[in-house]
Scaffold this motif. Structure first.
Motif, PDB file in Angstrom:
ATOM      1  N   ASN A 226       5.019  -9.794   9.399  1.00  0.00           N
ATOM      2  CA  ASN A 226       5.356  -8.501   8.816  1.00  0.00           C
ATOM      3  C   ASN A 226       4.139  -7.957   8.072  1.00  0.00           C
ATOM      4  O   ASN A 226       3.398  -8.705   7.440  1.00  0.00           O
TER       5      ASN A 226
ATOM      6  N   GLY B 296      11.874  -2.531  13.564  1.00  0.00           N
ATOM      7  CA  GLY B 296      12.887  -3.557  13.383  1.00  0.00           C
ATOM      8  C   GLY B 296      12.239  -4.782  12.750  1.00  0.00           C
ATOM      9  O   GLY B 296      11.018  -4.939  12.786  1.00  0.00           O
TER      10      GLY B 296
ATOM     11  N   GLU C 230       4.161  -4.936  12.964  1.00  0.00           N
ATOM     12  CA  GLU C 230       3.509  -3.657  12.681  1.00  0.00           C
ATOM     13  C   GLU C 230       2.050  -3.650  13.161  1.00  0.00           C
ATOM     14  O   GLU C 230       1.523  -2.603  13.525  1.00  0.00           O
TER      15      GLU C 230
ATOM     16  N   GLN D 210       9.807  -6.883  14.848  1.00  0.00           N
ATOM     17  CA  GLN D 210       8.637  -6.247  15.442  1.00  0.00           C
ATOM     18  C   GLN D 210       7.430  -6.355  14.503  1.00  0.00           C
ATOM     19  O   GLN D 210       7.582  -6.293  13.283  1.00  0.00           O
TER      20      GLN D 210
ATOM     21  N   HIS E 258      11.884  -5.695   4.848  1.00  0.00           N
ATOM     22  CA  HIS E 258      11.564  -6.953   5.523  1.00  0.00           C
ATOM     23  C   HIS E 258      10.907  -8.007   4.632  1.00  0.00           C
ATOM     24  O   HIS E 258      11.312  -9.158   4.646  1.00  0.00           O
TER      25      HIS E 258
HETATM   26 MN    MN Z   1       8.532  -5.180   9.386  1.00  0.00          MN
END
Ligand code: MN
Length: 423
Positions: free
Chosen positions: A133, A191, A196, A194, A155
């Protein structure tokens, strides 16, 4: 690979020594459309750049698009991103080591802010289940080796809560000074599974080169300017705030987690990116990544043409949506869908696609000539909205208004724009 320096075009270079407390923020505040490079900063060897992104046009340039094509461009990039990265040795970001946060030119921005805040730091973390993340968080300097970190319930907060439940700290790397596409991607509403950084690669048109961190099991963009490695400690909270946020008003004090810094590295001639809260740059970096999500939400109910979060609404609270109207209920459906796409939005205006949504005058014209309060207003009383709106009150609930400023399909002739015939 593109980095901060490829994008940086200084409009103003300040050679005299400046104070990171208030002096730099005052100059950035007074010159929101000028990228300013401060070469000598009191108490630090590193120069500072601020207002790196000075307009929507410049942000679009960073993403390889134009403001007209922006949403489609980013939506396509988000679909095609794949997790390919190359790992490099001898990364520039690890050229020098510094011993304390005190050596970095971290700004104090506004009078009642709790202290010096890092505002352009992308926090990278990993979770066994969800993967990597990258997200932007404000961090208050507590001392030379500790920061308070504001974790909104997204997240990174989830990663942290999982680690804390195991009684463990969460390893992080705070990366400062990158190409704006990386900051943009880190603010994008992906999401939880996923990555970044994959979006950043897709936007830059090449896989990002990563470097292995020295004290944590993470990888970071190799040509960033500065990296702070550390851990978010479990079961420890401190006061965080007040802090001036996107509206230019003070966000309240909350109990937030603590980062314990293990190492700080930077490029030999590193540039510190100062992101002034409530500036044009802050608003564009926070607001623009929400627009594709609003677009996708409205696309489910109407033929949407474009979406913008307007500067007067701090690029956060006010939106304008252009649709090609095909049924009388399209605009009202678009209003509700727009609020679903961006729950922080408080007021939204839906217009026909003959209105330039980037022009506040044209949007006002649509309200003036196509809107009737008793017929075209949608009010959602006391629903969840933005915590950043000081008028929302302590409950966190807000009243939202949607303005249907589209022409009624059954009476289009009354709205015909008068033309002057060519002689
Ligand atoms: Mn994220």
């Amino acid at each position: 690979m593109k980095d901060l320096r490829d994008f940086l075009k200084a409009d103003l270079v300040v050679e005299e020594e400046v104070d990171p407390e208030y002096e730099i923020s005052a100059m950035l505040h007074e010159n929101p459309r000028k990228t300013i490079l401060f070469q000598r900063v009191k108490g630090s060897k590193l120069p500072v750049v601020g207002n790196l992104v000075t307009s929507r046009e410049r942000m679009c340039e960073a993403l390889g698009t134009t403001k007209e094509n922006y949403i489609l461009h980013v939506t396509e990039a988000a679909k095609r991103c794949e997790g390919e990265f190359s790992l490099v040795d001898n990364a520039p970001v690890y050229e020098r080591r510094c011993s304390s946060l005190e050596e970095l030119p971290i700004l104090k921005h506004f009078e009642k802010d709790a202290g010096r805040y890092i505002t352009s730091g992308v926090v990278i973390a990993k979770d066994e289940e969800h993967g990597r993340n990258a997200s932007v968080h404000r961090m208050l300097v507590l001392d030379g080796h500790r920061l308070a970190i504001r974790l909104v319930e997204r997240h990174l907060h989830e990663y942290y809560k999982k680690a804390e439940a195991r009684g463990e700290a969460l390893e992080i790397a705070i990366v400062i000074g990158m190409h704006p596409a990386l900051l943009f991607a880190s603010s994008y509403s992906f999401g939880i599974n996923q990555d970044e950084l994959c979006l950043a690669s897709a936007l830059l048109g090449e896989p990002i080169e990563l470097a292995k961190c020295k004290t944590v099991d993470l990888e970071i963009p190799a040509n960033a300017e500065i990296v702070i490695e550390g851990r978010i400690l479990p079961h420890e909270r401190v006061d965080e705030g007040p802090f001036t946020d996107i509206t230019g008003t003070y966000d309240k004090v909350r109990k937030q987690p603590v980062v314990e810094v293990s190492r700080i590295y930077h490029r030999r001639d590193a540039i510190y990116h100062a992101l002034l809260p409530s500036s044009v740059e802050h608003r564009l970096l926070m607001g623009m990544p929400q627009e594709p999500r609003i677009f996708a939400s409205v696309a489910k109910v109407a033929r949407v043409k474009n979406v913008v979060l307007t500067p007067g609404g701090c690029s956060w609270l006010h939106g304008v949506v252009a649709i090609e109207k095909r049924g009388e209920e399209d605009a009202k459906r678009a209003i509700l869908a727009a609020f679903e796409g961006h729950p922080s939005m408080k007021h939204v205006v839906v217009v026909d696609d003959d209105i330039d949504i980037f022009s506040s005058e044209e949007v006002e014209f649509a309200i003036a000539t196509r809107f009737q309060g008793d017929r075209d207003l949608v009010m959602l009383r006391l629903v969840r909205g933005s915590s950043l709106d000081p008028s929302a009150g302590k409950t966190g609930l807000t009243t939202k208004l949607g303005f249907d400023a589209t022409k009624p399909l059954h009476n289009l002739s009354a709205y015909e724009k008068a033309r002057i015939p060519k002689k």
